[in-house]
Enzyme design. Structure first.
Site, mmCIF file in Angstrom:
data_model
loop_
_atom_site.group_PDB
_atom_site.id
_atom_site.type_symbol
_atom_site.label_atom_id
_atom_site.label_comp_id
_atom_site.label_asym_id
_atom_site.label_seq_id
_atom_site.Cartn_x
_atom_site.Cartn_y
_atom_site.Cartn_z
ATOM 1 N N ASP A 158 1.002 3.330 5.794
ATOM 2 C CA ASP A 158 1.257 3.826 4.445
ATOM 3 C C ASP A 158 2.774 3.877 4.249
ATOM 4 O OD1 ASP A 158 1.595 5.250 2.118
ATOM 5 O OD2 ASP A 158 0.281 6.927 2.700
ATOM 6 N N TRP A 217 0.305 13.341 4.477
ATOM 7 C CA TRP A 217 -0.322 12.117 3.988
ATOM 8 C C TRP A 217 -1.172 11.431 5.037
ATOM 9 C CZ3 TRP A 217 -1.193 12.147 -0.777
ATOM 10 C CH2 TRP A 217 -0.283 12.698 -1.670
ATOM 11 N N LYS A 275 7.272 5.789 -5.875
ATOM 12 C CA LYS A 275 8.406 6.334 -5.131
ATOM 13 C C LYS A 275 9.556 5.323 -5.143
ATOM 14 C CE LYS A 275 5.235 9.385 -4.008
ATOM 15 N NZ LYS A 275 4.100 9.330 -3.110
#
Ligand code: PLP
Length: 361
Positions: free
Chosen positions: A172, A102, A196
């Site tokens: 993030d 990511w 999530k």
């Protein structure tokens, strides 16, 4: 098949009480005479839902007043492109610390707008570690330093907030937000897609220190402008009302359960149990991440014999444990154990893993 223990990385399992509440309010939301997704976002009913979600989130994460909270469409990936547009001058350097998939994505999304600079990367180590702070090479005039707090695919997690001086730290937090207490004031910007740990997919949260919104950034459409979004209370256009409502229910559930202090304890117990089962399996199961930075949320693991993977997946599913297949980037297995995964679910997984090992070891 009855409701299983769901280890999906995202969209991920939601708290059952939240699903039941939404089910009970599906046809008529309070006195609205309609569901919450069938009425105007500018009406008093939805405005109340939106405001309650923000105040619950502020309470859950102890967000200081000098931070704005935006509820935006697009996923975390969209924010990865909007952050340079909003906070960096065209072509200005921006530092990226790459500790997995990511982080790389974040840099790729920013690349058209800024001079992305890899300040540190653990790619050569196949992302089994997080680069130590004293190895980072920060650019001298960087707009910000970007990190991925929890690498959902590779399974590593920052356990300390790195000090980057006066440069805003952008993080993030898509897969670990609200999993433990967090000092928001250490960050310039935190962002997270909801799917999530905060609710269903379709909405993202951006928490930004207000003074950073004064930066000019780069030419961009109004709809991509965080300042405009804030002025319009995240309703520059029709917001994803269902997702916002579900996020509010999920955050309120976390508060009712005892908040981030309580989830930190549960998450630590769940992670210890699962990593223990892997480490004590005599090599039958394996996790390769440096134990100091193992993720408490996403636990990738491998079977000693790849040929057993198919049996592991079909037998686990038959045992009521779903979505254990690893991400294609790393292979193997992965169990995502976010806040909404009860300890009972991890106990069931560990019991299955022990049984599978005895039968196939
Ligand atoms: C899931 C995830 C993303 C991507 O989220 P989208 O909402 O699909 O854009 C980005 N970063 C992290 C850490 C993630 O876990």
């Amino acid at each position: 098949m009855p409701r299983a223990w769901n280890f999906s990385a995202g969209p991920a399992t939601l708290p059952e009480p939240v699903l039941r509440r939404a089910q009970s309010e599906m046809l008529e939301w309070r006195d609205a005479g309609a569901s919450i997704v069938e009425i105007s976002h500018r009406g008093p009913e939805f405005m109340e839902v939106a405001a309650a979600a923000e105040s619950a989130l502020r309470k859950l994460l102890s967000i200081p007043d000098d931070y704005a909270v935006l509820f935006t469409q697009g996923g975390a990936t969209t924010q990865q492109a909007l952050i340079p547009l909003n906070f960096a001058a065209p072509g200005q350097p921006a530092d990226y610390v790459i500790s997995g998939h990511w982080g790389k994505t974040a840099m790729k999304q920013a690349a058209p707008y800024v001079a992305t600079h890899v300040a540190a990367s653990s790619e050569a180590d196949r992302y089994r570690t997080i680069p130590a702070r004293d190895t980072w090479q920060l650019a001298s005039d960087a707009a910000y330093v970007h990190i991925t707090a929890n690498e959902t695919i590779h399974g590593s997690e920052f356990r300390d907030i790195p000090d980057v001086g006066d440069v805003p730290l952008v993080a993030d937090f898509s897969s670990s937000i609200a999993s433990e207490p967090l000092d928001v004031s250490k960050f310039g910007i935190l962002y997270a897609g909801a799917q999530k740990n905060l609710g269903p997919v379709g909405i993202s949260v951006v928490i930004v220190r207000r003074d950073l919104l004064e930066r000019d950034g780069q030419p961009r459409a109004d709809i991509f402008d965080y300042r405009s979004q804030l002025k319009a209370e995240s309703m520059l256009n029709t917001p994803p009302t269902w997702n916002w409502y579900m996020l509010g229910l999920t955050v309120q559930w976390m508060l009712d359960e005892g908040g981030v202090e309580e989830f930190a304890k549960r998450n630590a117990r769940k992670a210890a149990l699962l990593y223990g089962a892997i480490d004590d399996s005599g090599g039958f199961y394996r996790n390769d991440i440096d134990p100091a930075v193992r993720s408490r949320m996403n636990v990738p693991f491998f079977l000693h014999d790849e040929a057993l993977e198919k049996a592991f997946l079909s037998e686990s599913k038959a045992a009521g444990l779903i979505a254990l297949k690893g991400h294609r980037v790393v292979g193997g297995m992965r169990a995502s154990i976010y806040n909404a995964m009860p300890e009972e679910g991890v106990q069931a997984l560990v019991a299955f893993m022990d049984d599978f090992r005895k039968r196939h070891g």
